[in-house]
Scaffold this motif. Structure first.
Motif, PDB file in Angstrom:
ATOM      1  N   MET A   1      50.590  23.321  50.417  1.00 22.57           N
ATOM      2  CA  MET A   1      50.123  24.333  49.650  1.00 22.57           C
ATOM      3  C   MET A   1      49.874  25.420  50.406  1.00 22.57           C
ATOM      4  O   MET A   1      48.961  25.468  51.469  1.00 22.57           O
ATOM      5  CB  MET A   1      49.465  23.859  48.655  1.00 22.57           C
ATOM      6  CG  MET A   1      48.991  25.041  47.514  1.00 22.57           C
ATOM      7  SD  MET A   1      47.932  24.538  46.291  1.00 22.57           S
ATOM      8  CE  MET A   1      48.788  23.648  45.303  1.00 22.57           C
ATOM      9  N   ASN A   2      50.127  26.751  49.849  1.00 19.67           N
ATOM     10  CA  ASN A   2      49.691  28.015  50.765  1.00 19.67           C
ATOM     11  C   ASN A   2      48.693  28.650  49.591  1.00 19.67           C
ATOM     12  O   ASN A   2      48.746  28.864  48.473  1.00 19.67           O
ATOM     13  CB  ASN A   2      50.891  28.777  51.035  1.00 19.67           C
ATOM     14  CG  ASN A   2      51.678  28.510  52.069  1.00 19.67           C
ATOM     15  OD1 ASN A   2      51.132  27.856  53.116  1.00 19.67           O
ATOM     16  ND2 ASN A   2      52.747  28.689  52.177  1.00 19.67           N
ATOM     17  N   LEU A   3      47.861  29.379  50.461  1.00 20.39           N
ATOM     18  CA  LEU A   3      46.852  30.248  49.644  1.00 20.39           C
ATOM     19  C   LEU A   3      47.547  31.482  48.952  1.00 20.39           C
ATOM     20  O   LEU A   3      48.308  32.010  49.404  1.00 20.39           O
ATOM     21  CB  LEU A   3      45.858  30.831  50.506  1.00 20.39           C
ATOM     22  CG  LEU A   3      44.819  31.757  50.015  1.00 20.39           C
ATOM     23  CD1 LEU A   3      43.829  30.930  49.168  1.00 20.39           C
ATOM     24  CD2 LEU A   3      43.881  32.584  51.175  1.00 20.39           C
ATOM     25  N   ASP A   4      47.288  31.596  47.452  1.00 19.68           N
ATOM     26  CA  ASP A   4      47.968  32.350  46.749  1.00 19.68           C
ATOM     27  C   ASP A   4      46.978  33.578  46.658  1.00 19.68           C
ATOM     28  O   ASP A   4      45.781  33.598  46.100  1.00 19.68           O
ATOM     29  CB  ASP A   4      48.051  32.098  45.215  1.00 19.68           C
ATOM     30  CG  ASP A   4      48.784  32.947  44.371  1.00 19.68           C
ATOM     31  OD1 ASP A   4      48.786  33.820  44.915  1.00 19.68           O
ATOM     32  OD2 ASP A   4      49.059  32.645  42.989  1.00 19.68           O
ATOM     33  N   THR A   5      47.518  34.821  47.478  1.00 15.75           N
ATOM     34  CA  THR A   5      46.550  35.947  47.438  1.00 15.75           C
ATOM     35  C   THR A   5      46.819  36.896  46.480  1.00 15.75           C
ATOM     36  O   THR A   5      46.311  38.116  46.307  1.00 15.75           O
ATOM     37  CB  THR A   5      46.333  36.740  48.941  1.00 15.75           C
ATOM     38  OG1 THR A   5      47.734  36.874  49.105  1.00 15.75           O
ATOM     39  CG2 THR A   5      45.794  35.651  49.828  1.00 15.75           C
ATOM     40  N   SER A   6      47.936  36.798  45.489  1.00 11.48           N
ATOM     41  CA  SER A   6      48.042  37.610  44.467  1.00 11.48           C
ATOM     42  C   SER A   6      47.035  37.709  43.562  1.00 11.48           C
ATOM     43  O   SER A   6      46.197  36.851  43.403  1.00 11.48           O
ATOM     44  CB  SER A   6      49.320  37.213  43.793  1.00 11.48           C
ATOM     45  OG  SER A   6      49.361  35.954  43.098  1.00 11.48           O
ATOM     46  N   PRO A   7      46.801  39.024  42.963  1.00  9.25           N
ATOM     47  CA  PRO A   7      45.733  39.183  41.836  1.00  9.25           C
ATOM     48  C   PRO A   7      45.714  38.139  40.886  1.00  9.25           C
ATOM     49  O   PRO A   7      46.732  38.162  40.135  1.00  9.25           O
ATOM     50  CB  PRO A   7      45.733  40.490  41.740  1.00  9.25           C
ATOM     51  CG  PRO A   7      46.679  41.298  42.733  1.00  9.25           C
ATOM     52  CD  PRO A   7      47.529  40.228  43.075  1.00  9.25           C
ATOM     53  N   PRO A  12      37.986  41.426  37.953  1.00  9.50           N
ATOM     54  CA  PRO A  12      37.064  41.211  39.220  1.00  9.50           C
ATOM     55  C   PRO A  12      35.967  42.187  39.171  1.00  9.50           C
ATOM     56  O   PRO A  12      34.954  41.495  39.888  1.00  9.50           O
ATOM     57  CB  PRO A  12      38.075  41.939  40.213  1.00  9.50           C
ATOM     58  CG  PRO A  12      39.276  42.751  39.407  1.00  9.50           C
ATOM     59  CD  PRO A  12      39.269  41.902  38.010  1.00  9.50           C
ATOM     60  N   ASP A  13      35.702  43.038  38.490  1.00  8.45           N
ATOM     61  CA  ASP A  13      34.550  43.800  38.422  1.00  8.45           C
ATOM     62  C   ASP A  13      33.535  42.979  37.723  1.00  8.45           C
ATOM     63  O   ASP A  13      32.361  42.844  38.158  1.00  8.45           O
ATOM     64  CB  ASP A  13      34.570  45.147  37.735  1.00  8.45           C
ATOM     65  CG  ASP A  13      35.469  46.153  38.622  1.00  8.45           C
ATOM     66  OD1 ASP A  13      35.476  45.944  40.022  1.00  8.45           O
ATOM     67  OD2 ASP A  13      36.052  47.221  38.272  1.00  8.45           O
ATOM     68  N   GLY A  14      33.952  42.459  36.494  1.00 10.75           N
ATOM     69  CA  GLY A  14      33.113  41.538  35.931  1.00 10.75           C
ATOM     70  C   GLY A  14      32.163  40.452  36.796  1.00 10.75           C
ATOM     71  O   GLY A  14      31.511  39.741  36.530  1.00 10.75           O
TER      72      GLY A  14
END
Length: 63
Positions: A1-7, A12-14
């Motif tokens: 499995m690869n790291l998913d870096t999609s938002p 994110p601010d919360g």
């Protein structure tokens, strides 16, 4: 499995505000312990050593 870096984080601010609030009133050592515990909890949730290695490399700026 690869790291998913999609938002994927809806607020994110919360999340950052939540982390900052969790650090409120902690001295530097207690904040480091909190961060370590949180990292272990989240690593357990991920559960894939290859993904964790990729995340660590990315966080260090080497991935």
């Amino acid at each position: 499995m690869n790291l998913d870096t999609s938002p994927r984080l809806q607020d994110p601010d919360g999340f950052l505000a939540l982390i900052m609030e969790a650090h409120r009133g902690l001295d530097a050592e207690a904040a480091r312990r909190f961060d370590a515990r949180l990292a272990l909890i989240l690593a357990n949730q991920i559960g894939d050593m290859a993904v964790l290695r990729q995340a660590i490399a990315l966080a260090r700026g080497t991935g």
